[in-house]
Design a protein around this motif. Structure first.
Motif, PDB file in Angstrom:
ATOM      1  N   ALA A  86     -24.889 114.068 -16.436  1.00  0.00           N
ATOM      2  CA  ALA A  86     -25.170 114.203 -17.451  1.00  0.00           C
ATOM      3  C   ALA A  86     -24.105 113.107 -18.225  1.00  0.00           C
ATOM      4  CB  ALA A  86     -24.258 115.961 -18.122  1.00  0.00           C
ATOM      5  N   THR A  87     -23.241 112.939 -18.504  1.00  0.00           N
ATOM      6  CA  THR A  87     -22.787 111.886 -18.680  1.00  0.00           C
ATOM      7  C   THR A  87     -23.741 110.346 -19.174  1.00  0.00           C
ATOM      8  OG1 THR A  87     -20.539 112.818 -18.233  1.00  0.00           O
ATOM      9  CG2 THR A  87     -20.320 110.669 -19.334  1.00  0.00           C
ATOM     10  N   GLN A  88     -23.556 110.574 -18.089  1.00  0.00           N
ATOM     11  CA  GLN A  88     -24.784 109.468 -17.313  1.00  0.00           C
ATOM     12  C   GLN A  88     -25.830 109.260 -18.678  1.00  0.00           C
ATOM     13  OE1 GLN A  88     -25.336 108.673 -13.649  1.00  0.00           O
ATOM     14  NE2 GLN A  88     -23.219 107.010 -12.854  1.00  0.00           N
ATOM     15  N   ARG A  89     -26.256 110.382 -18.293  1.00  0.00           N
ATOM     16  CA  ARG A  89     -27.887 110.465 -19.098  1.00  0.00           C
ATOM     17  C   ARG A  89     -27.232 110.653 -20.432  1.00  0.00           C
ATOM     18  NH1 ARG A  89     -30.732 115.767 -16.453  1.00  0.00           N
ATOM     19  NH2 ARG A  89     -30.930 114.651 -14.180  1.00  0.00           N
ATOM     20  N   GLN A  90     -26.945 111.260 -21.364  1.00  0.00           N
ATOM     21  CA  GLN A  90     -26.074 110.716 -22.350  1.00  0.00           C
ATOM     22  C   GLN A  90     -25.708 109.398 -22.893  1.00  0.00           C
ATOM     23  OE1 GLN A  90     -22.602 113.715 -23.669  1.00  0.00           O
ATOM     24  NE2 GLN A  90     -23.136 112.833 -26.012  1.00  0.00           N
ATOM     25  N   SER A  91     -25.019 108.354 -22.158  1.00  0.00           N
ATOM     26  CA  SER A  91     -24.995 107.377 -22.438  1.00  0.00           C
ATOM     27  C   SER A  91     -26.669 106.522 -22.532  1.00  0.00           C
ATOM     28  CB  SER A  91     -23.845 106.588 -21.720  1.00  0.00           C
ATOM     29  OG  SER A  91     -24.012 105.390 -22.095  1.00  0.00           O
ATOM     30  N   ALA A  93     -29.237 107.941 -23.447  1.00  0.00           N
ATOM     31  CA  ALA A  93     -30.129 108.217 -25.079  1.00  0.00           C
ATOM     32  C   ALA A  93     -28.988 107.447 -25.895  1.00  0.00           C
ATOM     33  CB  ALA A  93     -29.280 109.666 -24.328  1.00  0.00           C
ATOM     34  N   THR A  94     -27.768 107.512 -25.593  1.00  0.00           N
ATOM     35  CA  THR A  94     -27.040 106.638 -27.065  1.00  0.00           C
ATOM     36  C   THR A  94     -26.900 104.968 -26.847  1.00  0.00           C
ATOM     37  OG1 THR A  94     -25.037 107.620 -26.592  1.00  0.00           O
ATOM     38  CG2 THR A  94     -24.146 106.148 -27.838  1.00  0.00           C
ATOM     39  N   GLU A  95     -27.280 104.497 -26.057  1.00  0.00           N
ATOM     40  CA  GLU A  95     -27.598 103.390 -25.538  1.00  0.00           C
ATOM     41  C   GLU A  95     -29.003 102.712 -26.353  1.00  0.00           C
ATOM     42  OE1 GLU A  95     -27.248 101.478 -21.547  1.00  0.00           O
ATOM     43  OE2 GLU A  95     -24.938 101.761 -21.681  1.00  0.00           O
ATOM     44  N   GLN A  97     -30.604 104.638 -28.552  1.00  0.00           N
ATOM     45  CA  GLN A  97     -30.234 104.522 -29.710  1.00  0.00           C
ATOM     46  C   GLN A  97     -29.490 103.598 -30.515  1.00  0.00           C
ATOM     47  OE1 GLN A  97     -28.261 108.941 -30.723  1.00  0.00           O
ATOM     48  NE2 GLN A  97     -29.697 109.704 -29.774  1.00  0.00           N
ATOM     49  N   VAL A  98     -28.800 103.546 -30.496  1.00  0.00           N
ATOM     50  CA  VAL A  98     -28.301 101.753 -30.351  1.00  0.00           C
ATOM     51  C   VAL A  98     -29.220 100.482 -30.792  1.00  0.00           C
ATOM     52  CG1 VAL A  98     -26.424 100.149 -29.986  1.00  0.00           C
ATOM     53  CG2 VAL A  98     -25.901 102.583 -29.761  1.00  0.00           C
ATOM     54  N   ARG A  99     -30.322 100.561 -29.631  1.00  0.00           N
ATOM     55  CA  ARG A  99     -31.014  99.279 -29.739  1.00  0.00           C
ATOM     56  C   ARG A  99     -31.786  99.644 -30.373  1.00  0.00           C
ATOM     57  NH1 ARG A  99     -32.729 100.473 -24.790  1.00  0.00           N
ATOM     58  NH2 ARG A  99     -30.596  99.264 -23.692  1.00  0.00           N
ATOM     59  N   ILE A 100     -31.702 100.405 -30.903  1.00  0.00           N
ATOM     60  CA  ILE A 100     -33.864 100.977 -31.667  1.00  0.00           C
ATOM     61  C   ILE A 100     -32.270 100.555 -33.297  1.00  0.00           C
ATOM     62  CG2 ILE A 100     -34.734 102.805 -32.293  1.00  0.00           C
ATOM     63  CD1 ILE A 100     -34.783 103.778 -30.376  1.00  0.00           C
ATOM     64  N   ALA A 101     -31.592 100.427 -33.099  1.00  0.00           N
ATOM     65  CA  ALA A 101     -30.937 100.227 -34.027  1.00  0.00           C
ATOM     66  C   ALA A 101     -30.536  99.366 -34.623  1.00  0.00           C
ATOM     67  CB  ALA A 101     -29.612 101.208 -34.417  1.00  0.00           C
ATOM     68  N   GLU A 102     -29.969  98.648 -33.387  1.00  0.00           N
ATOM     69  CA  GLU A 102     -30.018  96.886 -34.010  1.00  0.00           C
ATOM     70  C   GLU A 102     -31.350  96.465 -34.353  1.00  0.00           C
ATOM     71  OE1 GLU A 102     -28.118  95.567 -29.782  1.00  0.00           O
ATOM     72  OE2 GLU A 102     -26.078  96.194 -30.646  1.00  0.00           O
ATOM     73  N   GLN A 103     -32.742  96.961 -33.387  1.00  0.00           N
ATOM     74  CA  GLN A 103     -34.186  96.540 -34.085  1.00  0.00           C
ATOM     75  C   GLN A 103     -34.005  96.241 -34.961  1.00  0.00           C
ATOM     76  OE1 GLN A 103     -35.464  94.236 -31.633  1.00  0.00           O
ATOM     77  NE2 GLN A 103     -34.021  94.501 -30.368  1.00  0.00           N
ATOM     78  N   GLY A 104     -33.671  97.682 -35.981  1.00  0.00           N
ATOM     79  CA  GLY A 104     -34.304  98.571 -36.778  1.00  0.00           C
ATOM     80  C   GLY A 104     -33.423  96.631 -38.274  1.00  0.00           C
ATOM     81  N   GLN A 105     -32.631  96.902 -37.999  1.00  0.00           N
ATOM     82  CA  GLN A 105     -31.028  95.574 -38.232  1.00  0.00           C
ATOM     83  C   GLN A 105     -31.673  94.620 -38.655  1.00  0.00           C
ATOM     84  OE1 GLN A 105     -27.308  96.392 -36.796  1.00  0.00           O
ATOM     85  NE2 GLN A 105     -26.424  98.667 -37.518  1.00  0.00           N
ATOM     86  N   TYR A 106     -31.989  94.079 -37.282  1.00  0.00           N
ATOM     87  CA  TYR A 106     -32.503  92.916 -36.936  1.00  0.00           C
ATOM     88  C   TYR A 106     -33.786  92.523 -38.031  1.00  0.00           C
ATOM     89  CZ  TYR A 106     -29.711  92.118 -33.424  1.00  0.00           C
ATOM     90  OH  TYR A 106     -28.541  92.494 -32.488  1.00  0.00           O
TER      91      TYR A 106
END
Length: 278
Positions: A86-91, A93-95, A97-106
């Protein structure tokens, strides 16, 4: 005197061996009471007591702690593995989300930098400089944008510094600050992320350009004006300098492997320290 044949015979008395009779003792009675279940006429309390005693004498009680320990260990391992999954799945998903957020910032940073780069007028030179350095910072953060940024900056140089009749050709001339900044970003890039295509610097006015140790390998500099430019230690191998103006340029230890200078104006240029020139 003999007995007559008709007289009955006397039978000898039978002797019976005495067999000792074993009287039941108190211990045997207790053992018998323990081993035999209570009959139908026994009370409910007696049957319950018998079951309790039977369970108490069960030899499997000694193995129960070991069995419970093993089951507890297996249960702990199972729940631990499920928690890790469950932790790996959540991690993951978090990664994402972070990647999508970074792409949006770029994307936002790129759009803002392009907007700054397009500000016209001499009074907006600082705005254009901010856009140029923002693009350089973006390329350093993510190489995915490098091909687009390099093409954008070379187009900016060709548009704002064309090789026209008004291009100065004197030793005191220097490049405009924003053109020099864009040229420096292009010259300091990592070529492995350029993507397909060549650096297009054709028909550009680069008089007095500071290109010390610049990496312009494979660039197209046809009809470019590099009058009195500093090219010391620059990498210009495999570049095209067809009808380019290199007069009075400094080319100490400049690498010119595979470069044809037959149509290039090199008057006043000391080629004695050039590397790779045939």
């Amino acid at each position: 005197m003999t007995e007559s044949r008709g007289a009955p015979r006397r039978r000898r008395p039978l002797t019976v061996a005495a067999v000792p009779v074993r009287r039941p003792t108190l211990v045997s009675l207790r053992h018998k009471q323990r081993s035999q279940p209570p009959g139908r006429r026994s009370t409910r309390r007696q049957r319950a007591a018998y079951k309790i005693k039977k369970w108490a004498r069960w030899k499997g009680w000694a193995k129960i702690p070991v069995t419970v320990g093993v089951l507890s260990l297996l249960a702990t391992l199972y729940f631990t593995s499920q928690t890790l999954v469950a932790t790996q799945r959540q991690s993951g998903a978090t990664e994402n989300q972070v990647r999508i957020a970074e792409q949006g910032q770029y994307t936002d940073r790129f759009g803002k930098a392009v907007e700054q780069l397009g500000q016209p007028g001499a009074e907006k030179v600082d705005v254009r400089l901010g856009g140029i350095y923002a693009l350089q910072h973006l390329v350093r953060n993510t190489s995915d944008y490098q091909p687009t940024v390099i093409k954008l900056l070379t187009a900016f140089i060709r548009t704002h510094a064309p090789a026209e009749q008004s291009c100065p050709r004197d030793k005191g001339s220097k490049l405009p600050e924003d053109i020099q900044a864009a040229l420096s970003v292009v010259a300091q890039r990592d070529p492995q992320w350029d993507g397909p295509g060549r650096l297009d610097l054709t028909h550009t006015c680069l008089t007095g350009a500071r290109l010390f140790h610049a990496n312009l390998r494979g660039a197209d500099l046809s009809y470019a004006v590099l009058f009195h430019a500093d090219l010391n230690g620059a990498e210009l191998s495999d570049s095209t300098v067809f009808h380019s103006d290199l007069r009075e340029a400094s080319v100490d230890y400049t690498r010119l492997f595979g470069v044809d200078l037959h149509s290039t104006d090199v008057r006043g240029v000391d080629l004695s320290k050039v590397v790779g020139l045939k």
